[in-house]
Enzyme design. Structure first.
Site, PDB file in Angstrom:
ATOM      1  N   ARG A 224      13.439  80.891 -96.384  1.00 28.43           N
ATOM      2  CA  ARG A 224      14.842  80.553 -96.597  1.00 28.43           C
ATOM      3  C   ARG A 224      15.304  81.247 -97.873  1.00 28.43           C
ATOM      4  O   ARG A 224      14.519  81.420 -98.813  1.00 28.43           O
ATOM      5  CB  ARG A 224      15.015  79.032 -96.767  1.00 28.43           C
ATOM      6  CG  ARG A 224      14.926  78.236 -95.494  1.00 28.43           C
ATOM      7  CD  ARG A 224      16.138  78.451 -94.583  1.00 28.43           C
ATOM      8  NE  ARG A 224      16.083  77.615 -93.390  1.00 28.43           N
ATOM      9  CZ  ARG A 224      15.683  78.046 -92.185  1.00 28.43           C
ATOM     10  NH1 ARG A 224      15.319  79.281 -92.007  1.00 28.43           N
ATOM     11  NH2 ARG A 224      15.681  77.219 -91.156  1.00 28.43           N
ATOM     12  N   HIS A 272      18.848  87.877 -90.754  1.00 25.95           N
ATOM     13  CA  HIS A 272      18.200  86.649 -90.267  1.00 25.95           C
ATOM     14  C   HIS A 272      17.840  86.791 -88.779  1.00 25.95           C
ATOM     15  O   HIS A 272      18.173  85.928 -87.956  1.00 25.95           O
ATOM     16  CB  HIS A 272      19.083  85.413 -90.494  1.00 25.95           C
ATOM     17  CG  HIS A 272      18.299  84.110 -90.435  1.00 25.95           C
ATOM     18  ND1 HIS A 272      18.613  82.991 -91.162  1.00 25.95           N
ATOM     19  CD2 HIS A 272      17.188  83.765 -89.732  1.00 25.95           C
ATOM     20  CE1 HIS A 272      17.751  82.018 -90.903  1.00 25.95           C
ATOM     21  NE2 HIS A 272      16.869  82.476 -90.031  1.00 25.95           N
TER      22      HIS A 272
HETATM   23  C1  GLV Z   1      15.303  79.773 -88.169  1.00 28.62           C
HETATM   24  O1  GLV Z   1      15.605  80.087 -89.259  1.00 28.62           O
HETATM   25  C2  GLV Z   1      14.518  78.595 -87.849  1.00 28.62           C
HETATM   26  O2  GLV Z   1      14.294  77.767 -88.748  1.00 28.62           O
HETATM   27  O3  GLV Z   1      14.113  78.450 -86.691  1.00 28.62           O
END
Ligand code: GLV
Length: 309
Positions: A224, A272
């Site tokens: 994160r 992401h």
């Molecule tokens: C994506 O970031 C997840 O946590 O699956």
């Protein structure tokens, strides 16, 4: 009819369709505003609207459609006592291993330097070295960390791991807790962040952490954004202590166009997309978990709200 609320507007549209096929004795509802709150017995969600899950008095499971639950747990208005499960999706795990492997190989083979030389039309021969000459240090030894370790080991990388609590029976050297973090860092040429974001791991990679990474180390963040202190990362890259950072997750997503990360020559930004949940590999597990919760059995992959994952 008992209703299962599905709220994940960005997800593949196949999700509610597949859930409905498998759970014909329930109604799958995708419009949170159009359900009778008393009918809702379970919620399958990714980033539900703030405070709304408290409005369902008969909820027996909150099934998160992803691996990380930090955003959901930040909600101060989650219903007490309702179990929360996260997803352990073989497809998501596999894609993540591929991403980690791809970028470890690129860093090990010095692709950022080769790309820079390319941009300047320079023939910069860098001798190819075996993966065994690089140690990849994985922070976070959950399902994703262990699978990535396996993929890296299978092609010859040295792997070392670090986790908050000790893991036993691993096929590679691992370290645990604050007291062994420095020893772990001394061994890792490429650091991979796969820690959950919790109050204990927020800002984990800060100036103090970066001051003792191996000289010329590289960093991959697939956990994160808030695990990393942005200014401290930039300072470590600018001073040359870190040679490169591959970042897939950010404090603000999408990463704003004016953000410094986009322009930094030693940062690779990906949107992401290291991995994602996929209905083809995950529906069966979600269905199984819903059935468990709705028939009074213990769901799998339950989140411990006190530790945050
Ligand atoms: C994506 O970031 C997840 O946590 O699956």
């Amino acid at each position: 009819m008992p209703t299962i609320l599905f709220h994940s507007p960005q997800s593949d549209k196949a999700w509610p369709v597949e859930l409905q096929k498998a759970l014909s004795d329930h109604r799958i509802a995708t419009d949170i505003d159009a359900v009778d709150p008393a009918d809702v017995v379970a919620a399958v969600v990714w980033n539900p609207p703030h405070g709304r899950l408290r409005g369902f008095p008969n909820l027996r499971l909150i099934q998160v459609l992803g691996a990380g639950v930090d955003r959901l747990l930040r909600e101060d208005s989650l219903p007490d006592g309702v179990p929360i499960a996260r997803l352990v999706d073989p497809g998501l795990t596999q894609r993540m291993s591929e991403y980690v492997l791809m970028h470890c190989l690129a860093l090990h083979r010095r692709m950022p330097e080769i790309q820079r030389a390319h941009d300047e039309r320079q023939w910069r021969y860098l001798h190819p070295r075996p993966p065994a000459e690089s140690s990849v240090g994985i922070l976070g030894l959950g399902v994703l960390g262990l699978a990535a370790a396996q993929a890296l080991i299978s092609i010859g990388f040295n792997v070392v791991g670090w986790s908050r609590s000790r893991k036993s029976g691993l096929a590679f050297a691992s370290f645990a807790g604050e007291s062994e973090l420095e020893e772990f860092k001394r061994r890792a040429d490429i650091l991979v962040l796969l820690l959950p974001l919790t109050p204990l791991t927020a800002d984990f990679v800060d100036a103090r952490f970066l001051a003792t990474v191996k000289h010329d180390a590289a960093l991959i963040n697939v956990g994160r954004g808030a695990l990393v202190v942005e200014d401290d990362l930039i300072a470590a890259l600018d001073s040359g202590r870190l040679r490169h950072a591959v970042l897939d997750v950010f404090r603000t997503e999408p990463l704003p166009t004016e953000h410094r990360f986009w322009r930094h020559p030693a940062i690779t930004v990906t949107p992401h997309n290291s991995s994602a949940t996929n209905p083809a590999t995950a529906v069966a597990q979600v269905v199984d978990n819903l059935r468990r919760a709705l028939t009074g059995q213990r769901p799998s992959n339950l989140v411990d709200r006190t530790i945050g994952y």
